[in-house]
Write a protein that holds these residues in place. Structure first.
Motif, PDB file in Angstrom:
ATOM      1  N   ARG A  35      -0.251  25.389 -42.820  1.00  0.00           N
ATOM      2  CA  ARG A  35       0.951  24.668 -43.242  1.00  0.00           C
ATOM      3  C   ARG A  35       0.739  23.150 -43.170  1.00  0.00           C
ATOM      4  O   ARG A  35       0.960  22.437 -44.137  1.00  0.00           O
ATOM      5  CB  ARG A  35       2.133  25.071 -42.337  1.00  0.00           C
ATOM      6  N   HIS A  40      -0.607  18.178 -45.891  1.00  0.00           N
ATOM      7  CA  HIS A  40      -1.308  16.899 -45.858  1.00  0.00           C
ATOM      8  C   HIS A  40      -2.130  16.706 -47.144  1.00  0.00           C
ATOM      9  O   HIS A  40      -2.082  15.646 -47.782  1.00  0.00           O
ATOM     10  CB  HIS A  40      -2.199  16.884 -44.614  1.00  0.00           C
ATOM     11  N   GLU A  44      -1.687  13.838 -50.284  1.00  0.00           N
ATOM     12  CA  GLU A  44      -2.710  12.927 -50.817  1.00  0.00           C
ATOM     13  C   GLU A  44      -2.736  12.999 -52.346  1.00  0.00           C
ATOM     14  O   GLU A  44      -2.855  11.972 -53.022  1.00  0.00           O
ATOM     15  CB  GLU A  44      -4.092  13.281 -50.264  1.00  0.00           C
ATOM     16  N   TYR A 106       5.196  18.410 -49.503  1.00  0.00           N
ATOM     17  CA  TYR A 106       4.322  17.240 -49.425  1.00  0.00           C
ATOM     18  C   TYR A 106       5.179  16.132 -48.862  1.00  0.00           C
ATOM     19  O   TYR A 106       6.413  16.265 -48.787  1.00  0.00           O
ATOM     20  CB  TYR A 106       3.735  16.881 -50.809  1.00  0.00           C
ATOM     21  N   SER A 107       4.561  15.031 -48.469  1.00  0.00           N
ATOM     22  CA  SER A 107       5.305  14.001 -47.733  1.00  0.00           C
ATOM     23  C   SER A 107       6.483  13.456 -48.530  1.00  0.00           C
ATOM     24  O   SER A 107       6.363  13.130 -49.720  1.00  0.00           O
ATOM     25  CB  SER A 107       4.373  12.856 -47.334  1.00  0.00           C
ATOM     26  N   SER A 108       7.596  13.335 -47.838  1.00  0.00           N
ATOM     27  CA  SER A 108       8.839  12.787 -48.395  1.00  0.00           C
ATOM     28  C   SER A 108       8.627  11.443 -49.102  1.00  0.00           C
ATOM     29  O   SER A 108       9.259  11.165 -50.120  1.00  0.00           O
ATOM     30  CB  SER A 108       9.858  12.607 -47.261  1.00  0.00           C
ATOM     31  N   PHE A 110       6.548  10.175 -51.051  1.00  0.00           N
ATOM     32  CA  PHE A 110       6.072  10.085 -52.437  1.00  0.00           C
ATOM     33  C   PHE A 110       7.136  10.484 -53.454  1.00  0.00           C
ATOM     34  O   PHE A 110       6.869  10.546 -54.649  1.00  0.00           O
ATOM     35  CB  PHE A 110       4.763  10.864 -52.596  1.00  0.00           C
ATOM     36  N   GLN A 135      -2.455   9.496 -38.329  1.00  0.00           N
ATOM     37  CA  GLN A 135      -3.699  10.224 -38.548  1.00  0.00           C
ATOM     38  C   GLN A 135      -4.824   9.881 -37.580  1.00  0.00           C
ATOM     39  O   GLN A 135      -5.706  10.718 -37.363  1.00  0.00           O
ATOM     40  CB  GLN A 135      -4.156  10.037 -40.004  1.00  0.00           C
ATOM     41  N   LEU A 138      -5.023  12.368 -35.090  1.00  0.00           N
ATOM     42  CA  LEU A 138      -5.429  13.667 -35.638  1.00  0.00           C
ATOM     43  C   LEU A 138      -6.953  13.810 -35.725  1.00  0.00           C
ATOM     44  O   LEU A 138      -7.458  14.910 -35.914  1.00  0.00           O
ATOM     45  CB  LEU A 138      -4.794  13.902 -37.013  1.00  0.00           C
ATOM     46  N   TYR A 146     -10.559  20.018 -39.598  1.00  0.00           N
ATOM     47  CA  TYR A 146      -9.456  19.071 -39.858  1.00  0.00           C
ATOM     48  C   TYR A 146      -9.772  17.731 -39.191  1.00  0.00           C
ATOM     49  O   TYR A 146      -9.678  16.674 -39.821  1.00  0.00           O
ATOM     50  CB  TYR A 146      -8.147  19.673 -39.323  1.00  0.00           C
ATOM     51  N   GLU A 157      -8.222   4.780 -45.070  1.00  0.00           N
ATOM     52  CA  GLU A 157      -6.814   4.357 -44.978  1.00  0.00           C
ATOM     53  C   GLU A 157      -6.702   2.941 -44.406  1.00  0.00           C
ATOM     54  O   GLU A 157      -5.811   2.186 -44.784  1.00  0.00           O
ATOM     55  CB  GLU A 157      -5.968   5.307 -44.123  1.00  0.00           C
ATOM     56  N   MET A 195      10.596   7.522 -42.012  1.00  0.00           N
ATOM     57  CA  MET A 195      10.864   8.972 -42.131  1.00  0.00           C
ATOM     58  C   MET A 195       9.579   9.785 -42.216  1.00  0.00           C
ATOM     59  O   MET A 195       9.584  10.990 -41.971  1.00  0.00           O
ATOM     60  CB  MET A 195      11.702   9.260 -43.382  1.00  0.00           C
ATOM     61  N   GLY A 198       8.508  12.365 -39.621  1.00  0.00           N
ATOM     62  CA  GLY A 198       9.240  13.606 -39.431  1.00  0.00           C
ATOM     63  C   GLY A 198      10.489  13.411 -38.604  1.00  0.00           C
ATOM     64  O   GLY A 198      10.765  12.311 -38.123  1.00  0.00           O
ATOM     65  N   SER A 204      12.808  18.619 -34.142  1.00  0.00           N
ATOM     66  CA  SER A 204      11.538  18.999 -34.757  1.00  0.00           C
ATOM     67  C   SER A 204      11.127  20.376 -34.255  1.00  0.00           C
ATOM     68  O   SER A 204      10.701  20.527 -33.116  1.00  0.00           O
ATOM     69  CB  SER A 204      10.469  17.954 -34.400  1.00  0.00           C
ATOM     70  N   LYS A 216      -1.205  18.716 -33.005  1.00  0.00           N
ATOM     71  CA  LYS A 216      -0.667  17.347 -32.964  1.00  0.00           C
ATOM     72  C   LYS A 216      -0.984  16.763 -31.587  1.00  0.00           C
ATOM     73  O   LYS A 216      -0.986  17.482 -30.592  1.00  0.00           O
ATOM     74  CB  LYS A 216       0.856  17.372 -33.179  1.00  0.00           C
ATOM     75  N   ASN A 220       6.629  13.055 -32.943  1.00  0.00           N
ATOM     76  CA  ASN A 220       7.093  12.271 -34.096  1.00  0.00           C
ATOM     77  C   ASN A 220       7.707  10.938 -33.641  1.00  0.00           C
ATOM     78  O   ASN A 220       7.423   9.880 -34.216  1.00  0.00           O
ATOM     79  CB  ASN A 220       8.149  13.064 -34.894  1.00  0.00           C
TER      80      ASN A 220
HETATM   81  N1  ACO Z   1       7.872  14.819 -45.466  1.00  0.00           N
HETATM   82  C1  ACO Z   1       8.047  16.113 -45.810  1.00  0.00           C
HETATM   83  N2  ACO Z   1       8.263  17.088 -44.907  1.00  0.00           N
HETATM   84  C2  ACO Z   1       8.307  16.726 -43.614  1.00  0.00           C
HETATM   85  C3  ACO Z   1       8.125  15.411 -43.190  1.00  0.00           C
HETATM   86  C4  ACO Z   1       7.904  14.429 -44.174  1.00  0.00           C
HETATM   87  N3  ACO Z   1       7.757  13.147 -43.880  1.00  0.00           N
HETATM   88  N4  ACO Z   1       8.224  15.377 -41.843  1.00  0.00           N
HETATM   89  C5  ACO Z   1       8.476  16.628 -41.444  1.00  0.00           C
HETATM   90  N5  ACO Z   1       8.533  17.451 -42.510  1.00  0.00           N
HETATM   91  C6  ACO Z   1       8.849  18.872 -42.509  1.00  0.00           C
HETATM   92  C7  ACO Z   1       7.803  19.670 -41.756  1.00  0.00           C
HETATM   93  O1  ACO Z   1       6.721  19.976 -42.564  1.00  0.00           O
HETATM   94  C8  ACO Z   1       8.606  20.866 -41.335  1.00  0.00           C
HETATM   95  O2  ACO Z   1       8.823  21.731 -42.451  1.00  0.00           O
HETATM   96  P1  ACO Z   1       8.005  23.106 -42.660  1.00  0.00           P
HETATM   97  O3  ACO Z   1       8.155  23.864 -41.378  1.00  0.00           O
HETATM   98  O4  ACO Z   1       8.625  23.723 -43.842  1.00  0.00           O
HETATM   99  O5  ACO Z   1       6.582  22.713 -42.881  1.00  0.00           O
HETATM  100  C9  ACO Z   1       9.965  20.275 -41.024  1.00  0.00           C
HETATM  101  O6  ACO Z   1      10.022  19.077 -41.783  1.00  0.00           O
HETATM  102  C10 ACO Z   1      10.196  19.994 -39.564  1.00  0.00           C
HETATM  103  O7  ACO Z   1       9.305  18.971 -39.094  1.00  0.00           O
HETATM  104  P2  ACO Z   1       8.401  19.091 -37.800  1.00  0.00           P
HETATM  105  O8  ACO Z   1       8.809  20.270 -36.957  1.00  0.00           O
HETATM  106  O9  ACO Z   1       8.397  17.784 -37.118  1.00  0.00           O
HETATM  107  O10 ACO Z   1       7.003  19.422 -38.489  1.00  0.00           O
HETATM  108  P3  ACO Z   1       5.513  19.071 -38.029  1.00  0.00           P
HETATM  109  O11 ACO Z   1       5.296  19.403 -36.590  1.00  0.00           O
HETATM  110  O12 ACO Z   1       4.602  19.674 -39.027  1.00  0.00           O
HETATM  111  O13 ACO Z   1       5.442  17.465 -38.135  1.00  0.00           O
HETATM  112  C11 ACO Z   1       4.317  15.848 -39.537  1.00  0.00           C
HETATM  113  C12 ACO Z   1       5.505  16.815 -39.385  1.00  0.00           C
HETATM  114  C13 ACO Z   1       4.430  14.750 -38.491  1.00  0.00           C
HETATM  115  C14 ACO Z   1       4.382  15.239 -40.945  1.00  0.00           C
HETATM  116  C15 ACO Z   1       3.004  16.631 -39.321  1.00  0.00           C
HETATM  117  O14 ACO Z   1       2.967  17.772 -40.158  1.00  0.00           O
HETATM  118  C16 ACO Z   1       1.760  15.832 -39.568  1.00  0.00           C
HETATM  119  O15 ACO Z   1       1.376  15.022 -38.735  1.00  0.00           O
HETATM  120  N6  ACO Z   1       1.062  16.072 -40.713  1.00  0.00           N
HETATM  121  C17 ACO Z   1      -0.180  15.448 -41.054  1.00  0.00           C
HETATM  122  C18 ACO Z   1       0.020  14.118 -41.721  1.00  0.00           C
HETATM  123  C19 ACO Z   1       0.497  14.220 -43.138  1.00  0.00           C
HETATM  124  O16 ACO Z   1       0.795  15.250 -43.683  1.00  0.00           O
HETATM  125  N7  ACO Z   1       0.556  13.077 -43.784  1.00  0.00           N
HETATM  126  C20 ACO Z   1       0.900  13.042 -45.176  1.00  0.00           C
HETATM  127  C21 ACO Z   1       1.531  11.788 -45.570  1.00  0.00           C
HETATM  128  S1  ACO Z   1       0.549  10.375 -45.367  1.00  0.00           S
HETATM  129  C22 ACO Z   1      -0.535  10.237 -46.655  1.00  0.00           C
HETATM  130  O17 ACO Z   1      -1.043  11.185 -47.077  1.00  0.00           O
HETATM  131  C23 ACO Z   1      -0.868   8.887 -47.185  1.00  0.00           C
END
Ligand code: ACO
Length: 309
Positions: A35, A40, A44, A106-108, A110, A135, A138, A146, A157, A195, A198, A204, A216, A220
């Protein structure tokens, strides 16, 4: 035997060693990683769109070359991450399908439009800045593929963040109109950038378990605080105002106090109703359909090679 495997897994996690693709892992650990890593990767790839739309309109050859390189880097990040995800037993075709049918997120961030060229700078500064905050930890995630993918991604980045900051610095040295354009862009992107980390920790659902598994490394809210603390002095140096009247150094905490973003807006955006959700997925679907011939050609070539082998 199952107990033994679980004990071994837990010991690896407790020692901060890495879980590798061939190791036994609990099914929920695997699903959580699929997931997060898929989300992630999708981010991208979808993240190429808001900035990509400025490539043909970049104000100089130099700016165009920088932007092209940056957007190509994002494609590369998506590919390393899809590969990391495939080591968990899912295929890239399945993941693409889950994205296109709205079953993976995907990330909010975008889902917001890029209205001016200053947005290219602001995305580099604030969005890639937030991505780095999130990241860098991570790189120490418990799942080997990963974490290793994150190392190179983070290096790229930080280059992206610097190019954004440098672009904004250049505009701030320009005309009043350019300075106003930067300020307006920062006003629009500040809250969506916060935002990205998360929902607040107490809302969360995944944080506690993902921290226990070492997927993680920070919560958040802790990462959001880090982002604010890092960004305030950069905003001062740049000469822009961050659009939060409550932003203030708190001597006791040793951190900046700040307001919460509008979490209802966040829920709308991840629920599919942000300003550009429909457009982003429609564009991605079109690109996927347009690329069908490439996939077919590659498959036909692989089959022919196999026949001749
Ligand atoms: N955009 C979209 N969905 C989000 C966001 C966000 N900014 N933040 C949280 N969510 C979603 C989670 O995916 C989760 O939904 P799901 O269960 O359907 O997947 C729900 O909201 C609840 O959030 P959390 O329980 O806090 O989820 P999680 O522990 O996965 O934390 C986080 C979210 C911090 C984004 C984590 O997944 C993470 O660190 N991901 C890796 C980084 C990443 O994806 N970056 C992408 C954007 S940056 C870039 O690419 C340039």
């Amino acid at each position: 035997a199952d107990d033994e495997l679980l004990a071994q897994f837990e010991q690896t996690i407790a020692h901060n060693d890495r879980i590798e693709p061939r190791d036994w892992m609990p099914e929920r650990y695997r699903r959580t990683l699929v997931r997060q890593v898929a989300q992630h990767a999708h981010s991208e790839i979808i993240g190429m769109q808001p900035e990509g739309s400025w490539i043909t309109r970049a104000p100089s050859l130099r700016r165009k070359a920088i932007l092209l390189a940056k957007v190509q880097d994002e494609a590369g990040h998506g590919l390393y991450l899809y590969s990391a995800c495939e080591t968990l037993g899912v295929s890239r075709a399945e993941l693409t399908d889950l994205l296109l049918t709205g079953r993976q997120k995907y990330s909010s961030i975008f889902n917001y439009p890029t209205l001016t060229y200053a947005d290219v700078g602001t995305i580099g500064w604030l969005v890639d800045g937030a991505a780095i905050c999130n990241q860098v930890p991570l790189c120490r995630t418990s799942y080997g593929p990963y974490g290793r993918a994150m190392i190179r991604i983070c290096k790229e980045e930080s280059f992206h963040q610097r190019q954004g900051y440098e672009l904004l610095m250049t505009m701030m040295r320009g005309t009043d109109e350019q300075r106003a354009m930067v300020q307006e862009s920062v006003d629009r992107f500040w809250w969506p950038a916060l935002m990205m980390f998360g929902p607040p920790d107490d809302q969360s659902p995944n944080t506690a378990q993902s921290m226990a598994w070492g997927i993680k490394r920070d919560t958040n809210d802790d990462l959001r605080q880090k982002m604010v603390d890092m960004t305030v002095p950069q905003a001062e140096a740049l000469g822009v105002t961050l659009p939060d009247p409550a932003l203030q150094w708190n001597e006791e905490r040793g951190h900046y106090d700040f307001s919460q973003p509008d979490w209802d807006e966040f829920a709308d955006v991840i629920g599919g109703n942000g300003p550009c959700n429909v457009q982003r997925i429609a564009h991605r679907r079109r690109a996927h359909d347009d690329g069908a011939w490439v996939r077919e050609a590659a498959t036909a070539f692989a089959e022919r090679e196999e026949e001749h082998a």
